[in-house]
Scaffold this active site. Structure first.
Site, PDB file in Angstrom:
ATOM      1  CE  LYS A  41      29.033  50.804  37.325  1.00 15.58           C
ATOM      2  NZ  LYS A  41      30.108  50.606  37.018  1.00 15.58           N
ATOM      3  CG  ASN A  42      28.689  47.019  34.973  1.00 11.19           C
ATOM      4  OD1 ASN A  42      29.787  48.754  35.774  1.00 11.19           O
ATOM      5  ND2 ASN A  42      28.958  46.224  36.351  1.00 11.19           N
TER       6      ASN A  42
ATOM      7  NE  ARG B   2      38.616  46.043  36.647  1.00  6.22           N
ATOM      8  CZ  ARG B   2      39.856  45.132  36.030  1.00  6.22           C
ATOM      9  NH1 ARG B   2      41.341  45.710  36.379  1.00  6.22           N
ATOM     10  NH2 ARG B   2      39.966  44.038  35.736  1.00  6.22           N
TER      11      ARG B   2
ATOM     12  CB  CYS C 214      40.615  48.471  41.024  1.00  4.38           C
ATOM     13  SG  CYS C 214      39.533  48.700  42.296  1.00  4.38           S
TER      14      CYS C 214
ATOM     15  NE  ARG D 233      37.929  44.952  40.470  1.00  2.00           N
ATOM     16  CZ  ARG D 233      36.895  45.721  39.529  1.00  2.00           C
ATOM     17  NH1 ARG D 233      36.462  47.161  40.263  1.00  2.00           N
ATOM     18  NH2 ARG D 233      35.788  45.094  38.616  1.00  2.00           N
ATOM     19  N   PRO D 234      44.123  42.730  37.880  1.00  2.00           N
ATOM     20  CG  PRO D 234      44.913  40.108  37.836  1.00  2.00           C
ATOM     21  CD  PRO D 234      44.038  41.142  38.628  1.00  2.00           C
ATOM     22  CB  VAL D 235      43.674  44.079  31.985  1.00  2.00           C
ATOM     23  CG1 VAL D 235      43.268  44.986  32.639  1.00  2.00           C
ATOM     24  CG2 VAL D 235      45.683  43.930  31.704  1.00  2.00           C
ATOM     25  CG  ASP D 236      45.877  38.472  34.344  1.00  2.00           C
ATOM     26  OD1 ASP D 236      44.726  38.681  35.034  1.00  2.00           O
ATOM     27  OD2 ASP D 236      45.991  36.961  34.176  1.00  2.00           O
ATOM     28  CG  LEU D 237      42.179  36.681  32.768  1.00  2.00           C
ATOM     29  CD1 LEU D 237      40.364  36.276  33.927  1.00  2.00           C
ATOM     30  CD2 LEU D 237      42.908  35.170  32.735  1.00  2.00           C
TER      31      LEU D 237
ATOM     32  CG  ASP E  12      29.159  44.559  41.419  1.00  2.00           C
ATOM     33  OD1 ASP E  12      30.373  44.659  41.623  1.00  2.00           O
ATOM     34  OD2 ASP E  12      28.661  44.913  40.341  1.00  2.00           O
TER      35      ASP E  12
ATOM     36  NE  ARG F  62      33.611  54.786  39.181  1.00  2.00           N
ATOM     37  CZ  ARG F  62      34.207  54.086  39.723  1.00  2.00           C
ATOM     38  NH1 ARG F  62      34.721  53.924  40.765  1.00  2.00           N
ATOM     39  NH2 ARG F  62      34.378  53.174  38.673  1.00  2.00           N
TER      40      ARG F  62
END
Ligand code: UD1
Length: 422
Positions: free
Chosen positions: A22-23, A94, A118, A123-127, A309, A401
């Site tokens: 999936k990923n 995400r 989440c 779980r930010p997206v700053d990176l 995971d 999912r």
């Protein structure tokens, strides 16, 4: 809303085919935005997250067709007629943020909703954003959206040094860098097999990439990328999950398509717990032959460490081990939501911050439980396989999912499991 009912009924035996990851698929799909030519993915998993990504790509103007019952994804993005990824789709998943780098690299502008909070941590997206800025992107955060622009002449190569390892941010900037002018060096890059798979696909499309699978990736930008056909790597998380099925309730199961290198740290912990793992021509054969498993300590880490995971599923196993195991979650805060549910089944677990102490009990008992996220839900199914009586797992949409045909796959090796409509 459907539920899954599992009834513990002893040892399992047989084979389970492991799907494509999936990923990996969720990052390979946005790569179609980098080229006008067709990109075809083989061995795609049939999951709701994949359908969500297809919808997102279609909303941007890409064509996505699921062929051969969804196992083949034929995509092409002649022209993008929309550069805005809407909140309505992004909030569902995400990984939607992965369209940002490719759109920006191709057309010089993109607007993407910030993913919502989440359940498994902030779980930010700053990176992701910092890495794209290092390639010259100008970013403006307004109304819950990232408005991104490339400088005139397009993104330019740069040095990206991540303060912590991020799979998604590495993928986003890797895709963007393929079309940037000049050289990009990504330091402290994620080394996950999904990154290697993405780099291999991008290379088939004409990208110049070196160092994937190590912590430094170098990309020489090219003018344009072409089409390709690529087979999605095996899902190492699905693999680990099904390896735990015979570990938890006894028996012997061969996971077809399994490779030890994908789950090395996990195999090592499983063997320390007393499980036997054998590499066969078609995959990995897992067996529990003698008595109870032994307690082992587990710390989650970026690849090649023990994957976060698989933490919930490993906890399900350790609930029935002899002795006390200490599980440390180092990737996501608040990722022990399965613990109280396992305790409803008789498990003894003390959670304190990012550490869970699991005191093994001889038997779990079936109970109604609630799935809180994707991996937590499958850990409850695994626990149900080992429990006395019926376990009813509610809110199984999480499961859809990330696990295709979970009921069929487990029933195929002798588990008593069924899906019931509410
Ligand atoms: C991916 C996987 C997910 C897995 C995770 C870690 C996909 C679609 N999902 O998620 O299943 O659990 O890797 O192996 O591939 N972080 C920041 N800022 C950022 C990005 C991340 O602080 O901009 C933090 C996260 O909160 C987390 C850590 O970095 O604590 C690692 O997250 P990351 O590797 O980015 O996870 P994802 O790519 O979202």
């Amino acid at each position: 809303m459907d539920s899954i009912v599992v009834t513990g009924n002893g040892p399992l035996s047989g084979r389970i085919a492991i799907a494509g990851a999936k990923n990996a698929c969720l990052t390979l799909m946005p790569a179609t935005l980098l080229t006008e030519e067709p990109l075809t993915l083989l061995n795609a998993p049939r999951l709701s997250d994949i359908r969500t990504m297809a919808q997102l790509l279609q909303s941007l103007g890409a064509e996505v067709s699921a062929l051969q019952d969804g196992k083949v994804l034929a995509m092409s993005s002649h022209a993008l007629d929309n550069h805005r990824a809407d909140y309505d789709i992004v909030r569902k998943m995400r990984a939607s943020i992965l369209v940002l780098g490719p759109m920006l690299a191709r057309d010089g502008h993109a607007v993407v909703s910030l993913p919502g909070g989440c359940a498994i941590g902030a779980r930010p997206v700053d990176l992701h954003l910092q890495a794209l800025e290092a390639l010259g992107a100008e970013l403006d955060l307004r109304d819950g959206y990232v408005h991104a622009k490339a400088p005139s002449g397009g993104l330019k190569g740069g040095r990206v040094r991540f303060p912590l390892v991020s799979v998604g941010a590495t993928e986003n900037v890797l895709m963007a860098a393929t079309l940037a002018r000049g050289t990009t060096v990504i330091e402290n890059a994620a080394r996950e097999p999904e990154i290697v798979d993405l780099a291999q696909c991008l290379r088939k499309m004409g990208a110049q990439i070196e160092g994937e699978g190590t912590d430094t990736i170098t990309v020489e930008g090219v003018e344009r990328l072409g089409g390709a056909t690529h087979r999605v790597v095996t899902d190492r998380i699905e693999l680990g999950t099904y390896m735990l099925a015979p570990a938890i309730c006894g028996g012997e199961v061969e996971c077809l398509g399994g490779r030890r290198d994908l789950v090395g740290a996990f195999c090592e912990r499983l063997e320390a717990a007393g499980i036997s793992i054998e590499e066969t021509e078609s995959g990995l054969k897992v067996a529990r032959r003698n008595g109870r498993v032994q307690a082992v300590d587990v710390t989650t880490e970026p690849y090649p460490g023990f994957p976060t995971d698989l933490q919930a599923q490993m906890m399900a196993l350790l609930c029935t081990a002899e002795g006390t195991s200490v599980l440390e979650e180092k990737i996501f805060e608040n990722r022990f939501m399965h613990a109280p549910e396992l305790m409803r089944m008789g498990a003894r677990i003390d959670v304190s911050g990012g550490t869970a102490k699991v005191h093994g009990v001889e038997n779990l008992k079936g109970a109604p439980v609630m799935a809180t996220d994707l991996r937590a839900s499958v850990s409850l199914i695994l626990a149900g396989l080992a429990a006395e009586g019926d376990t009813m797992v509610n809110r199984v949409y999480h499961l859809d999912r990330g696990y295709e045909q979970v009921v069929e796959k487990l029933a195929g090796v002798g588990a008593k499991i069924e899906r019931v409509a509410a």
